[in-house]
Design a protein around this motif. Structure first.
Motif, PDB file in Angstrom:
ATOM      1  N   HIS A 274       0.968  -0.711  -0.224  1.00 14.76           N
ATOM      2  CA  HIS A 274      -0.207   0.200   0.112  1.00 14.76           C
ATOM      3  C   HIS A 274       0.959   1.302  -0.265  1.00 14.76           C
ATOM      4  N   GLU A 275       0.015   2.066  -0.612  1.00 16.72           N
ATOM      5  CA  GLU A 275       1.535   3.223   0.071  1.00 16.72           C
ATOM      6  C   GLU A 275       0.830   4.172   1.105  1.00 16.72           C
ATOM      7  N   VAL A 276       2.384   4.872   1.274  1.00 13.31           N
ATOM      8  CA  VAL A 276       2.802   4.952   2.249  1.00 13.31           C
ATOM      9  C   VAL A 276       2.980   6.414   2.098  1.00 13.31           C
ATOM     10  N   GLN A 277       3.341   7.619   3.176  1.00 12.83           N
ATOM     11  CA  GLN A 277       4.293   8.931   3.486  1.00 12.83           C
ATOM     12  C   GLN A 277       5.425   8.761   3.286  1.00 12.83           C
ATOM     13  N   GLU A 278       5.948   9.800   2.755  1.00  9.58           N
ATOM     14  CA  GLU A 278       7.829   9.797   2.382  1.00  9.58           C
ATOM     15  C   GLU A 278       8.579   9.923   3.444  1.00  9.58           C
ATOM     16  N   ASN A 279       7.235  10.634   4.713  1.00 10.28           N
ATOM     17  CA  ASN A 279       8.765  10.805   5.912  1.00 10.28           C
ATOM     18  C   ASN A 279       8.733  10.390   6.777  1.00 10.28           C
ATOM     19  N   PHE A 280       9.230   8.811   7.005  1.00  7.61           N
ATOM     20  CA  PHE A 280       9.513   7.641   8.226  1.00  7.61           C
ATOM     21  C   PHE A 280       9.926   8.495   8.955  1.00  7.61           C
ATOM     22  N   SER A 281       9.971   7.096  10.207  1.00 11.93           N
ATOM     23  CA  SER A 281      11.083   7.466  11.063  1.00 11.93           C
ATOM     24  C   SER A 281      11.997   6.606  11.577  1.00 11.93           C
ATOM     25  N   VAL A 282      13.054   6.222  12.047  1.00  9.33           N
ATOM     26  CA  VAL A 282      13.240   5.493  12.394  1.00  9.33           C
ATOM     27  C   VAL A 282      14.427   5.236  13.909  1.00  9.33           C
ATOM     28  N   ARG A 283      13.932   3.836  14.646  1.00 10.07           N
ATOM     29  CA  ARG A 283      14.652   3.961  16.202  1.00 10.07           C
ATOM     30  C   ARG A 283      15.885   2.513  15.847  1.00 10.07           C
ATOM     31  N   VAL A 284      16.557   3.302  17.228  1.00 10.38           N
ATOM     32  CA  VAL A 284      17.062   2.102  17.807  1.00 10.38           C
ATOM     33  C   VAL A 284      16.854   1.771  18.566  1.00 10.38           C
ATOM     34  N   ILE A 285      17.029   0.619  18.807  1.00  8.90           N
ATOM     35  CA  ILE A 285      17.527  -0.229  20.629  1.00  8.90           C
ATOM     36  C   ILE A 285      18.531  -0.308  20.859  1.00  8.90           C
ATOM     37  N   GLU A 286      19.480  -0.045  21.536  1.00 10.87           N
ATOM     38  CA  GLU A 286      20.449  -0.040  21.219  1.00 10.87           C
ATOM     39  C   GLU A 286      21.397  -1.384  21.655  1.00 10.87           C
ATOM     40  N   ASN A 287      20.887  -1.518  22.948  1.00  8.38           N
ATOM     41  CA  ASN A 287      21.323  -3.043  23.670  1.00  8.38           C
ATOM     42  C   ASN A 287      20.656  -3.724  23.490  1.00  8.38           C
ATOM     43  N   VAL A 288      19.827  -4.134  23.143  1.00  4.41           N
ATOM     44  CA  VAL A 288      19.283  -5.415  22.268  1.00  4.41           C
ATOM     45  C   VAL A 288      19.487  -5.810  20.728  1.00  4.41           C
ATOM     46  N   GLY A 289      19.915  -4.510  20.346  1.00  3.32           N
ATOM     47  CA  GLY A 289      19.872  -4.203  18.838  1.00  3.32           C
ATOM     48  C   GLY A 289      18.946  -4.458  17.762  1.00  3.32           C
ATOM     49  N   LYS A 290      18.083  -3.852  18.213  1.00  6.72           N
ATOM     50  CA  LYS A 290      16.303  -3.701  17.465  1.00  6.72           C
ATOM     51  C   LYS A 290      15.938  -2.734  17.428  1.00  6.72           C
ATOM     52  N   ILE A 291      16.024  -2.563  15.153  1.00  4.94           N
ATOM     53  CA  ILE A 291      16.165  -0.967  14.631  1.00  4.94           C
ATOM     54  C   ILE A 291      14.269  -1.256  14.406  1.00  4.94           C
ATOM     55  N   GLU A 292      13.253  -0.399  14.417  1.00  3.29           N
ATOM     56  CA  GLU A 292      12.611   0.065  13.993  1.00  3.29           C
ATOM     57  C   GLU A 292      12.401   1.097  13.051  1.00  3.29           C
ATOM     58  N   ILE A 293      11.759   0.509  12.158  1.00  3.96           N
ATOM     59  CA  ILE A 293      11.226   1.939  10.939  1.00  3.96           C
ATOM     60  C   ILE A 293       9.512   2.128  10.456  1.00  3.96           C
ATOM     61  N   VAL A 294       9.205   3.272  11.087  1.00  5.10           N
ATOM     62  CA  VAL A 294       7.989   3.175  11.599  1.00  5.10           C
ATOM     63  C   VAL A 294       7.739   3.986   9.581  1.00  5.10           C
ATOM     64  N   LEU A 295       6.724   3.567   9.087  1.00  2.56           N
ATOM     65  CA  LEU A 295       5.511   3.919   7.981  1.00  2.56           C
ATOM     66  C   LEU A 295       4.766   4.048   8.389  1.00  2.56           C
ATOM     67  N   GLN A 296       4.026   5.673   7.752  1.00  2.00           N
ATOM     68  CA  GLN A 296       2.555   5.885   7.942  1.00  2.00           C
ATOM     69  C   GLN A 296       2.185   6.013   6.680  1.00  2.00           C
ATOM     70  N   LYS A 297       0.780   5.425   7.410  1.00  2.00           N
ATOM     71  CA  LYS A 297      -0.206   4.206   6.132  1.00  2.00           C
ATOM     72  C   LYS A 297      -0.489   6.514   5.368  1.00  2.00           C
ATOM     73  N   LYS A 298      -1.154   6.167   3.923  1.00  2.00           N
ATOM     74  CA  LYS A 298      -1.274   7.172   3.164  1.00  2.00           C
ATOM     75  C   LYS A 298      -2.912   6.996   3.628  1.00  2.00           C
ATOM     76  N   GLU A 299      -3.577   5.839   3.573  1.00  2.54           N
ATOM     77  CA  GLU A 299      -5.062   5.693   4.072  1.00  2.54           C
ATOM     78  C   GLU A 299      -5.136   4.922   5.373  1.00  2.54           C
ATOM     79  N   ASN A 300      -5.475   4.598   6.341  1.00  3.98           N
ATOM     80  CA  ASN A 300      -6.502   3.630   7.466  1.00  3.98           C
ATOM     81  C   ASN A 300      -6.925   2.379   6.845  1.00  3.98           C
ATOM     82  N   VAL A 301      -6.197   2.209   6.604  1.00 11.99           N
ATOM     83  CA  VAL A 301      -6.934   0.487   6.052  1.00 11.99           C
ATOM     84  C   VAL A 301      -5.540  -0.281   6.471  1.00 11.99           C
ATOM     85  N   SER A 302      -6.638  -1.914   7.407  1.00  9.42           N
ATOM     86  CA  SER A 302      -5.564  -2.547   6.911  1.00  9.42           C
ATOM     87  C   SER A 302      -4.575  -3.570   6.273  1.00  9.42           C
TER      88      SER A 302
END
Ligand code: FAD
Ligand code: NAD
Length: 572
Positions: A274-302
């Motif tokens: 599905h389409e997403v907005q061009e802005n997204f955020s990236v988070r890193v949880i260093e001590n467990v080595g986890k990376i999260e990429i949070v994409l914003q949906k263009k439409e609120n559908v599942s």
């Protein structure tokens, strides 16, 4: 917000917990409720939740009558040896020492493996699904070694909950984290879905060929969604992952994320469903080595599935085999620094996350008379004195370069002809400099010639800001004439502002008025310059410039008894 995850929670990418789920395991080896949504001290996290994967007999702990039990308070502390206070422990955890013996790697621990580590000098304990090597902590433990040894080689969660529920062990034992308990493999239900990527799972046949046989253990990924966002989670299984370890590009609804883990890259490459907005955020949880990429949906559908795999999706390959990936950046400013060197400022697209690690370079690509020409350049900060002025531009969205224009050169005259607003292709970072080399350094010596100064800029900034052991940084800067010295004024200001920093200019073709140092790099110049602040101080040297300069410099440093471990030569 509602979580609208597709797929069966038990069939995910296997080893690592789903976002929103936690580290504890239920009797079937699945991960139980999240650590975050159920904080340590909250009732309900404890043993009453039912059997855990490894069932340690739930006897009273410490045992009645044990030396650690005091009638009214329940437990006593044992006297600690000198130099084993909490502060001493914190100091040790911050020293950069490898406390797990695994060189920063996080592993999946099987029950069989855990059982083997049951001795004082090799003691692993599982707490809420995470396994810690507590041997280095033994002598610092206020409850004594015997108390810890009761859980040696087992799941100590129940014991821990009885005695320590309030203790922030995640922070205390962060550096002792070995990894997670392995989940028993579950066969993904969605294998029949062919090429579709469901909850991070690809049919096994599609991924097995590209997983390395040696090197760091292979990462995995997963995804989940809310009404408005889709979060992709990469489990790197490696500590010390930073925001500069991940590069993300979103182009026309295709997502490419590269997580750099030592000398390997883990790639997520998906045509999103599905389409997403061009802005997204990236988070890193260093001590467990986890990376999260949070994409914003263009439409609120599942979303029923994340998308279709593209080239090299879900592969974990040596970095040198990934090829260079480029994105188009806009030239937004250009400023003269010397008669032939300019500061270029490029703006990254909003749909890119890219931070170049200290001392590394990227490749710039331009079309010159129909041919694509690629040359390496080392990003710098916009200034050496950033707190002397307001930061005008937000960090990480802009990349700065100091570039010398060679009138007879192939690439730089073309670069110099670019107008503000024009586009240029910029690759991801490369290079083998690691900031960990600066850990605990007391004397840092930088030898730069001409534009070989560029990697020194971020190394210098980093060392002054982050290396607490640093006593002295000395830069010896070789140029032909005074007019060629890049940022001379800033260097002199920095030296007067920060007493740890010294700069010395050496000219190979000076004017008769020059009364500073002269000549090319030589033993005499270096032996006078490379004086340590203390007799046996920990020292590190960086050198960069024209190849003959760097080669001669390294040869002289060896002559002066500096070891390879103490020298970093910046080369192509
Ligand atoms: P070239 O065409 O390579 O020519 C360079 C000079 O050599 C010119 O004077 C040209 O006349 C002369 N020349 C070319 N061919 C010959 C020949 N056959 N015989 C005699 N002379 C010749 N540079 C920077 O300015 N800033 C940086 O941050 C930077 N970072 C770098 C990082 C790395 C890892 C490396 C390896 C290099 C870096 N460089 C940097 C150098 C940069 O990559 C280019 O080499 C430089 O910009 C010259 O490119 P050019 O195509 O314009 O010149
Ligand atoms: P330049 O020609 O202006 O020379 C600067 C100084 O280098 C001279 O004054 C002299 O002291 C020394 N030097 C030059 N030639 C030498 C030789 N043959 N032997 C000993 N010393 C010598 O330098 P420039 O035009 O600014 O070139 C800078 C060089 O640095 C380029 O070759 C570039 O590729 C390299 N560079 C490498 C990296 C990297 O590897 N990471 C980064 C930036 C620049």
């Amino acid at each position: 917000m509602t979580r609208l995850t597709a797929g069966d929670p038990g069939s995910g990418s296997g080893a690592w917990p789903r976002p929103g789920q936690g580290a504890g395991t239920d009797g079937g080896g699945r991960w139980g409720p999240t650590r975050r949504s159920c904080p340590v001290a909250e009732p309900g996290c404890g043993p009453s939740r039912g059997p855990r994967m490894l069932n340690v007999p739930s006897q009273a702990f410490p045992a009645p009558g044990s030396q650690q039990r005091v009638a009214s308070q329940g437990r006593s502390k044992v006297p600690l040896k000198q130099g084993r206070s909490l502060m001493d422990w914190i100091r040790l955890t911050k020293s950069g020492k490898d406390l797990t013996g695994l060189k920063g790697q996080l592993i999946e621990v099987t029950e069989e493996e855990l059982k083997k580590h049951n001795k004082k000098d090799d003691c692993w304990i599982c707490i809420r699904g995470f396994v810690y090597n507590v041997s280095p902590y033994m002598e610092y433990h206020p409850g004594g070694e015997d108390e810890l040894m009761r859980a040696a080689g087992t799941d100590g969660t129940d014991l821990f909950n009885e005695v320590h529920r309030w203790v922030n062990y995640e922070s205390m034992l962060k550096e002792c984290l070995v990894g997670r308990m392995a989940v028993k493999p579950a066969v993904p239900k969605d294998c029949q879905e062919g090429k579709r990527v469901l909850n991070g799972m690809l049919p096994k046949s599609q991924v097995t060929d590209i997983l390395p046989r040696e090197g760091p253990s292979s990462p995995s990924y997963d995804w989940f969604q809310t009404e408005s966002a889709v979060t992709i989670v990469i489990y790197t299984k490696q500590k010390n992952i930073n925001l500069d370890s991940v590069i993300v590009d979103l182009q026309d609804d295709s997502l490419r994320a590269e997580a750099v883990i030592k000398d390997h890259s883990y790639l997520i490459h998906i045509g999103l469903s599905h389409e997403v907005q061009e802005n997204f955020s990236v988070r890193v949880i260093e001590n467990v080595g986890k990376i999260e990429i949070v994409l914003q949906k263009k439409e609120n559908v599942s979303w029923k599935y994340l998308g279709d795999p593209l080239e090299k999706h879900n592969s974990f390959i040596p970095k040198k085999d990934t090829g260079l990936h480029y994105r188009q950046c806009q030239l937004i400013a250009k400023e003269d620094v010397t008669h032939d060197t300019r500061l270029f400022c490029l703006k990254l697209p909003p749909s890119t996350h890219l931070q170049v690690p200290v001392g590394q370079h990227v490749y710039l690509k331009l079309s010159v008379t129909g041919a694509e020409i690629v040359k390496p350049y080392t990003p710098v900060s916009d200034s050496l004195l950033s707190d002397f002025k307001e930061p005008a531009l937000s960090p990480n969205k802009y990349i700065y370069f100091l570039i010398k224009i060679y009138p007879a050169g192939l690439f730089t005259p073309e670069l110099d002809r670019l107008q503000i607003g024009d586009l240029i292709s910029v690759s991801g970072p490369e290079g083998n400099f690691k900031v960990s080399k600066l850990q605990e350094v007391e004397d840092l010596f930088l030898l730069a010639a001409g534009t070989g100064f560029t990697p020194m800029v971020t190394v210098l900034n980093y060392a002054l800001a982050h290396v607490s052991s640093l006593r002295k940084v000395k830069l010896m800067f070789f140029n032909k004439t005074e007019d060629d010295i890049i940022w001379r004024c800033q260097l002199e200001k920095l030296a007067s502002k920060d007493k740890r920093f010294h700069v010395e200019f050496v000219l190979s073709a000076p004017s008769p008025e020059w009364n500073g140092k002269q000549g090319h790099v030589s033993r005499a110049l270096l032996s006078e310059f490379l004086q340590r602040s203390l007799e046996n101080s920990r020292v590190f040297l960086c050198i960069c410039g024209p190849t003959p300069f760097t080669e001669e410099g390294i040869r002289l440093l060896h002559d002066l008894n500096f070891s390879d471990d103490e020298i970093h030569g910046f080369t192509a």
